[in-house]
Design a protein around this motif. Structure first.
Motif, PDB file in Angstrom:
ATOM      1  N   ARG A   4       0.822  -1.205   0.000  1.00 55.18           N
ATOM      2  CA  ARG A   4       0.000   0.000   0.000  1.00 55.18           C
ATOM      3  C   ARG A   4       0.853   1.251   0.000  1.00 55.18           C
ATOM      4  N   PHE A  63       2.045  -9.608   3.954  1.00 51.69           N
ATOM      5  CA  PHE A  63       1.403  -8.324   4.291  1.00 51.69           C
ATOM      6  C   PHE A  63       2.488  -7.529   5.009  1.00 51.69           C
ATOM      7  N   CYS A 133      -2.480   2.807   5.091  1.00 48.70           N
ATOM      8  CA  CYS A 133      -2.640   2.877   6.544  1.00 48.70           C
ATOM      9  C   CYS A 133      -1.318   3.331   7.132  1.00 48.70           C
ATOM     10  N   VAL A 135      -0.369   2.123  10.011  1.00 48.73           N
ATOM     11  CA  VAL A 135       0.110   0.927  10.701  1.00 48.73           C
ATOM     12  C   VAL A 135      -0.550  -0.261  10.008  1.00 48.73           C
ATOM     13  N   ASN A 136       0.173  -1.353   9.888  1.00 47.93           N
ATOM     14  CA  ASN A 136      -0.443  -2.547   9.318  1.00 47.93           C
ATOM     15  C   ASN A 136      -0.713  -3.548  10.439  1.00 47.93           C
ATOM     16  N   CYS A 137      -1.990  -3.730  10.730  1.00 45.19           N
ATOM     17  CA  CYS A 137      -2.414  -4.596  11.833  1.00 45.19           C
ATOM     18  C   CYS A 137      -2.546  -6.012  11.277  1.00 45.19           C
ATOM     19  N   TYR A 139      -4.195  -8.565  12.011  1.00 45.46           N
ATOM     20  CA  TYR A 139      -5.510  -9.207  12.011  1.00 45.46           C
ATOM     21  C   TYR A 139      -6.487  -8.506  11.065  1.00 45.46           C
ATOM     22  N   CYS A 140      -6.016  -7.528  10.316  1.00 43.44           N
ATOM     23  CA  CYS A 140      -6.916  -6.663   9.537  1.00 43.44           C
ATOM     24  C   CYS A 140      -7.737  -7.473   8.530  1.00 43.44           C
ATOM     25  N   GLY A 178      -8.002   1.093   3.986  1.00 43.20           N
ATOM     26  CA  GLY A 178      -6.913   1.902   4.496  1.00 43.20           C
ATOM     27  C   GLY A 178      -7.367   2.786   5.659  1.00 43.20           C
ATOM     28  N   ARG A 209      -7.322   5.031  12.549  1.00 41.95           N
ATOM     29  CA  ARG A 209      -6.398   4.656  13.623  1.00 41.95           C
ATOM     30  C   ARG A 209      -5.247   5.662  13.679  1.00 41.95           C
ATOM     31  N   HIS A 238      -9.854   3.293  16.469  1.00 44.81           N
ATOM     32  CA  HIS A 238      -9.637   1.845  16.586  1.00 44.81           C
ATOM     33  C   HIS A 238      -8.484   1.650  17.569  1.00 44.81           C
TER      34      HIS A 238
HETATM   35  S1  SF4 Z   1      -7.135  -2.512  11.075  1.00 45.42           S
HETATM   36 FE1  SF4 Z   1      -7.422  -0.454  10.250  1.00 45.42          FE
HETATM   37  S2  SF4 Z   1      -5.468   0.599  10.619  1.00 45.42           S
HETATM   38 FE2  SF4 Z   1      -5.086  -1.593  10.871  1.00 45.42          FE
HETATM   39  S3  SF4 Z   1      -4.378  -2.266   8.848  1.00 45.42           S
HETATM   40 FE3  SF4 Z   1      -6.601  -2.582   8.888  1.00 45.42          FE
HETATM   41  S4  SF4 Z   1      -7.514  -0.736   8.003  1.00 45.42           S
HETATM   42 FE4  SF4 Z   1      -5.357  -0.280   8.557  1.00 45.42          FE
END
Ligand code: SF4
Length: 348
Positions: A4, A63, A133, A135-137, A139-140, A178, A209, A238
């Motif tokens: 991204r 990811f 984003c 931050v890359n979470c 569990y997204c 995003g 976030r 979030h």
């Molecule tokens: S949970 Fe939200 S901030 Fe985290 S990677 Fe997914 S879209 Fe981005």
């Protein structure tokens, strides 16, 4: 692999393109560009031993890692089980193929009538305002989302806006991604100006976030366009753990509230992050100290690569029952699941 960062709002005819060549990046943009994107560096900066590297590399290939410094600073050095680190550190388990865990768990592709526009629920539509984003979470549920197909040009945006203009039943526009606040303020002001010109739109909601992971994002430029719109403003943050809320986050929330924004929070129930009554209660208390009301506690969406975060439904219900005993009702988030095709979130 989602990259991204490379798509970061640079399409030349996109409303998200900043065409002023001499404009300097703001503080938050600099922090965003300097976010950690290397799994080795993430492990090194937090003092993790080499046993974490193979998993971090393997997950990163699926990811990519992305962690801003301001978020990293809230993690405990030398603790691989730190609840903030757990949200961003790739593990070997991400490569396991677990039945039921899929690429598009919410079947959003079925509800995307135009690029960047998702229409799932009555009365509101969701606009993908940015493919990036901060931050890359891990569990997204959108970790496999085809952002490259959902980064509309300005002409495509106008067609999406036409969809809103022609449907008087739509009262709320939700900017998502995003992270919508990864777009720059000129782009967002352009979009919001068009949205507020639609007479039947009442509310503008942002799911973000960024004020959490880079609190400097809440700067005067953002507050300028957000504070000025006639639309009622809701920002849904979030945050999954009380440790995410430091003084800078509280200040960012205070500034948003002063601009007339209603602040809510949605969390995801995550194994190893917030799967205890104590942790969830501390989160609700800390959110309220920051002026934010707990809204949803989501169970995990079954996205491929995130099965190790799952908390079974029965355990989730027990946790919320335990929360009910220690919190006032207004600090109790609603435990929900998003079920594809349902007309609203499904309470558990
Ligand atoms: S949970 Fe939200 S901030 Fe985290 S990677 Fe997914 S879209 Fe981005």
């Amino acid at each position: 692999m989602i990259t991204r960062s490379s798509a970061l709002l640079q399409r030349p005819e996109s409303p998200s393109a900043d065409v002023t060549p001499l404009s300097l990046p703001s503080a938050w943009q600099t922090q965003l560009s300097r976010a950690i994107r290397d799994p080795h560096e993430l492990c090194r900066r937090l003092g993790l031993d080499d046993s974490w590297l193979p998993g971090a590399e393997a997950g990163h290939a699926l990811f990519e890692v992305r962690v801003p410094e301001a978020f990293l600073a809230r993690m405990r050095y030398g603790d691989p089980h730190d609840p903030l680190l757990r949200q961003v550190l790739p593990l070997v388990a991400e490569n396991e193929n677990v039945p039921g865990y899929v690429i598009d768990p919410l079947e959003e592709a079925e509800h995307t009538p135009r690029p960047g526009l998702i229409h799932k629920y009555a009365g509101r539509v969701l606009l993908i305002a940015s493919p990036a984003c901060a931050v890359n979470c891990r569990y997204c549920f959108r970790r496999h989302f085809p952002y490259e197909d959902n980064s509309p040009s300005r002409a495509q945006w106008e067609r999406s806006l036409d969809t809103l203009r022609q449907d008087a039943s739509i009262h709320e526009a939700i900017l998502s991604g995003g992270d919508p606040l990864a777009a720059n303020d000129r782009q967002l002001a352009w979009l919001v100006e068009r949205l507020e010109a639609i007479p039947h739109l009442r509310r503008l909601r942002l799911h973000t976030r960024l004020p959490v992971v880079i609190p400097d994002r809440v700067d005067d430029a953002l507050l300028g366009w957000l504070g000025a719109t006639r639309l009622q403003k809701v920002v849904v943050l979030h945050i999954n753990h009380a440790q995410e809320i430091d003084e800078a986050v509280i200040e960012a929330c205070t500034r948003l509230k002063a601009a007339g924004v209603t602040l809510l929070n949605q969390s995801v129930l995550l194994r190893g992050v917030n799967d205890s009554v104590e942790s969830l209660a501390q989160l609700s208390e800390r959110l309220f100290e920051a002026g934010v009301l707990p809204y949803y506690l989501h169970v995990l969406d079954p996205v491929a690569g995130a099965a190790h975060f799952d908390v079974p439904d029965e355990e989730a219900r027990e946790l919320v029952a335990g929360l009910r005993e220690v919190l006032p009702g207004f600090l109790l988030p609603r435990l929900v699941r998003e079920v594809p095709g349902e007309s609203s979130k499904t309470p558990l």
